[in-house]
Design a protein around this motif. Structure first.
Motif, PDB file in Angstrom:
ATOM      1  N   LEU A   1       0.835  -1.203   0.000  1.00  0.00           N
ATOM      2  CA  LEU A   1       0.000   0.000   0.000  1.00  0.00           C
ATOM      3  C   LEU A   1       0.874   1.259   0.000  1.00  0.00           C
ATOM      4  O   LEU A   1       0.634   2.201  -0.763  1.00  0.00           O
ATOM      5  N   LEU A   2       1.892   1.265   0.826  1.00  0.00           N
ATOM      6  CA  LEU A   2       2.802   2.405   0.907  1.00  0.00           C
ATOM      7  C   LEU A   2       3.545   2.614  -0.420  1.00  0.00           C
ATOM      8  O   LEU A   2       3.679   3.745  -0.902  1.00  0.00           O
ATOM      9  N   LEU A   3       4.004   1.528  -1.029  1.00  0.00           N
ATOM     10  CA  LEU A   3       4.684   1.637  -2.324  1.00  0.00           C
ATOM     11  C   LEU A   3       3.736   2.098  -3.419  1.00  0.00           C
ATOM     12  O   LEU A   3       4.123   2.878  -4.290  1.00  0.00           O
ATOM     13  N   GLY A   4       2.484   1.651  -3.377  1.00  0.00           N
ATOM     14  CA  GLY A   4       1.500   2.130  -4.348  1.00  0.00           C
ATOM     15  C   GLY A   4       1.336   3.640  -4.271  1.00  0.00           C
ATOM     16  O   GLY A   4       1.309   4.335  -5.285  1.00  0.00           O
ATOM     17  N   MET A   5       1.273   4.146  -3.042  1.00  0.00           N
ATOM     18  CA  MET A   5       1.151   5.596  -2.869  1.00  0.00           C
ATOM     19  C   MET A   5       2.403   6.305  -3.346  1.00  0.00           C
ATOM     20  O   MET A   5       2.317   7.363  -3.971  1.00  0.00           O
TER      21      MET A   5
ATOM     22  N   PHE B   1      -2.323  10.088   1.794  1.00  0.00           N
ATOM     23  CA  PHE B   1      -2.164   8.730   2.300  1.00  0.00           C
ATOM     24  C   PHE B   1      -2.823   8.572   3.672  1.00  0.00           C
ATOM     25  O   PHE B   1      -3.477   7.555   3.943  1.00  0.00           O
ATOM     26  N   ALA B   2      -2.704   9.572   4.526  1.00  0.00           N
ATOM     27  CA  ALA B   2      -3.371   9.519   5.831  1.00  0.00           C
ATOM     28  C   ALA B   2      -4.890   9.460   5.661  1.00  0.00           C
ATOM     29  O   ALA B   2      -5.575   8.736   6.387  1.00  0.00           O
ATOM     30  N   ALA B   3      -5.404  10.202   4.682  1.00  0.00           N
ATOM     31  CA  ALA B   3      -6.851  10.151   4.400  1.00  0.00           C
ATOM     32  C   ALA B   3      -7.247   8.771   3.881  1.00  0.00           C
ATOM     33  O   ALA B   3      -8.305   8.242   4.245  1.00  0.00           O
ATOM     34  N   LEU B   4      -6.417   8.173   3.045  1.00  0.00           N
ATOM     35  CA  LEU B   4      -6.672   6.818   2.556  1.00  0.00           C
ATOM     36  C   LEU B   4      -6.708   5.832   3.724  1.00  0.00           C
ATOM     37  O   LEU B   4      -7.609   4.994   3.819  1.00  0.00           O
ATOM     38  N   LEU B   5      -5.745   5.938   4.617  1.00  0.00           N
ATOM     39  CA  LEU B   5      -5.726   5.057   5.787  1.00  0.00           C
ATOM     40  C   LEU B   5      -6.985   5.231   6.625  1.00  0.00           C
ATOM     41  O   LEU B   5      -7.563   4.250   7.115  1.00  0.00           O
ATOM     42  N   ALA B   6      -7.419   6.471   6.800  1.00  0.00           N
ATOM     43  CA  ALA B   6      -8.617   6.731   7.613  1.00  0.00           C
ATOM     44  C   ALA B   6      -9.878   6.220   6.926  1.00  0.00           C
ATOM     45  O   ALA B   6     -10.674   5.492   7.529  1.00  0.00           O
ATOM     46  N   LYS B   7     -10.054   6.603   5.679  1.00  0.00           N
ATOM     47  CA  LYS B   7     -11.308   6.311   4.983  1.00  0.00           C
ATOM     48  C   LYS B   7     -11.471   4.850   4.607  1.00  0.00           C
ATOM     49  O   LYS B   7     -12.588   4.342   4.557  1.00  0.00           O
ATOM     50  N   GLN B   8     -10.361   4.156   4.341  1.00  0.00           N
ATOM     51  CA  GLN B   8     -10.508   2.794   3.838  1.00  0.00           C
ATOM     52  C   GLN B   8      -9.905   1.723   4.748  1.00  0.00           C
ATOM     53  O   GLN B   8     -10.145   0.541   4.546  1.00  0.00           O
ATOM     54  N   PHE B   9      -9.135   2.133   5.772  1.00  0.00           N
ATOM     55  CA  PHE B   9      -8.524   1.158   6.665  1.00  0.00           C
ATOM     56  C   PHE B   9      -8.858   1.416   8.130  1.00  0.00           C
ATOM     57  O   PHE B   9      -8.367   0.715   9.008  1.00  0.00           O
ATOM     58  N   GLY B  10      -9.658   2.449   8.421  1.00  0.00           N
ATOM     59  CA  GLY B  10     -10.078   2.714   9.788  1.00  0.00           C
ATOM     60  C   GLY B  10      -9.004   3.272  10.703  1.00  0.00           C
ATOM     61  O   GLY B  10      -9.140   3.218  11.919  1.00  0.00           O
ATOM     62  N   VAL B  11      -7.928   3.814  10.125  1.00  0.00           N
ATOM     63  CA  VAL B  11      -6.871   4.433  10.921  1.00  0.00           C
ATOM     64  C   VAL B  11      -7.280   5.883  11.165  1.00  0.00           C
ATOM     65  O   VAL B  11      -7.056   6.751  10.333  1.00  0.00           O
ATOM     66  N   THR B  12      -7.928   6.114  12.309  1.00  0.00           N
ATOM     67  CA  THR B  12      -8.522   7.426  12.571  1.00  0.00           C
ATOM     68  C   THR B  12      -8.075   7.986  13.919  1.00  0.00           C
ATOM     69  O   THR B  12      -8.886   8.138  14.842  1.00  0.00           O
ATOM     70  N   PRO B  13      -6.807   8.333  14.031  1.00  0.00           N
ATOM     71  CA  PRO B  13      -6.362   8.943  15.285  1.00  0.00           C
ATOM     72  C   PRO B  13      -7.038  10.296  15.479  1.00  0.00           C
ATOM     73  O   PRO B  13      -7.504  10.911  14.508  1.00  0.00           O
ATOM     74  N   PRO B  14      -7.117  10.779  16.704  1.00  0.00           N
ATOM     75  CA  PRO B  14      -7.736  12.079  16.939  1.00  0.00           C
ATOM     76  C   PRO B  14      -7.119  13.161  16.055  1.00  0.00           C
ATOM     77  O   PRO B  14      -5.898  13.231  15.904  1.00  0.00           O
ATOM     78  N   GLY B  15      -7.994  13.960  15.445  1.00  0.00           N
ATOM     79  CA  GLY B  15      -7.544  15.071  14.613  1.00  0.00           C
ATOM     80  C   GLY B  15      -7.145  14.691  13.200  1.00  0.00           C
ATOM     81  O   GLY B  15      -6.569  15.507  12.480  1.00  0.00           O
TER      82      GLY B  15
ATOM     83  N   GLY C   1      -6.679  17.819   5.936  1.00  0.00           N
ATOM     84  CA  GLY C   1      -7.222  18.945   5.173  1.00  0.00           C
ATOM     85  C   GLY C   1      -8.391  18.530   4.301  1.00  0.00           C
ATOM     86  O   GLY C   1      -9.229  17.715   4.708  1.00  0.00           O
ATOM     87  N   ASP C   2      -8.435  19.047   3.088  1.00  0.00           N
ATOM     88  CA  ASP C   2      -9.532  18.740   2.168  1.00  0.00           C
ATOM     89  C   ASP C   2      -9.637  17.252   1.857  1.00  0.00           C
ATOM     90  O   ASP C   2     -10.709  16.758   1.551  1.00  0.00           O
ATOM     91  N   TYR C   3      -8.522  16.534   1.923  1.00  0.00           N
ATOM     92  CA  TYR C   3      -8.534  15.105   1.596  1.00  0.00           C
ATOM     93  C   TYR C   3      -9.316  14.285   2.610  1.00  0.00           C
ATOM     94  O   TYR C   3      -9.758  13.177   2.302  1.00  0.00           O
ATOM     95  N   GLY C   4      -9.504  14.810   3.808  1.00  0.00           N
ATOM     96  CA  GLY C   4     -10.271  14.112   4.820  1.00  0.00           C
ATOM     97  C   GLY C   4     -11.766  14.364   4.727  1.00  0.00           C
ATOM     98  O   GLY C   4     -12.555  13.680   5.363  1.00  0.00           O
ATOM     99  N   LYS C   5     -12.145  15.342   3.926  1.00  0.00           N
ATOM    100  CA  LYS C   5     -13.559  15.680   3.780  1.00  0.00           C
ATOM    101  C   LYS C   5     -14.261  14.698   2.849  1.00  0.00           C
ATOM    102  O   LYS C   5     -13.634  14.080   2.005  1.00  0.00           O
TER     103      LYS C   5
END
Length: 190
Positions: free
Chosen positions: A22-26, A133-147, A153-157
């Motif tokens: 996943l990291l290499l894909g990004m 990549f952080a937005a990808l982790l949050a939206k599709q892998f459930g990696v949602t640390p506070p904040g 930014g816009d990628y998290g919307k």
């Protein structure tokens, strides 16, 4: 979870279970299509004769060997030489800083800003790529640390702004349209 980032089922399966893939894909997601970038890790694994990617193994490969894996038709990237070198640098950083475990970058992270900082510190990643990549982790892998929303930014919307928002063929088209419109807007301004 069923990803729709790569063009093949094998590619998506590898991305789901292999954090380094996943990291290499990004990393590869620049100057080629999103789908090509996220399919290339599975092609690399096939060429290396393995079912997963290992940071230590890739970091230790002779550069000419890795280049050959990147260059063999169909090439893994439009710029196989520079991207093979960058992928090797990324893997070396994962070995040196994260004990060879790409997932440890985001496992147990305390805040979204820390997550973005960690990712942005990797070779081949700047602030924007780190936020995507952080937005990808949050939206599709459930990696949602506070904040995480603020840090991305816009990628998290909600919307269709980046690879983080690709969940099917329709959303892929919408992301592509958004990127095209953004590029046209930048051309008009600059």
């Amino acid at each position: 979870m069923a990803l729709h980032l790569a063009t093949t089922d094998e590619g998506n399966t590898l991305l789901e279970r292999d954090p380094l893939a996943l990291l290499l894909g990004m990393l590869l997601d620049q100057q080629i299509t999103m789908e090509k970038a996220f399919t290339s890790p599975s092609v690399l694994a096939q060429r290396m004769g393995t079912d997963h990617l290992d940071a230590e193994t890739i970091a230790a490969l002779p550069p000419d060997t890795l280049l050959e894996h990147f260059r063999t038709p169909p090439a893994l990237h439009r710029f196989p030489g520079s991207m093979a070198a960058r992928a090797q640098q990324l893997c070396q950083a994962v070995v040196d800083e994260w004990d060879g475990d790409a997932a440890s970058l985001w496992t147990g992270v305390d805040s979204g800003s820390e997550l973005v900082r960690r990712i942005a510190g990797l070779p081949g990643f700047g602030d924007q790529k780190a936020r995507i990549f952080a937005a990808l982790l949050a939206k599709q892998f459930g990696v949602t640390p506070p904040g995480w929303e603020e840090a991305t930014g816009d990628y998290g919307k909600p919307g269709h702004r980046s690879i983080a928002d690709v969940v099917d063929d329709d959303s892929r088209v919408k992301v592509r349209e958004y990127k095209k419109a953004k590029k046209a807007q930048q051309s008009e301004q600059g």
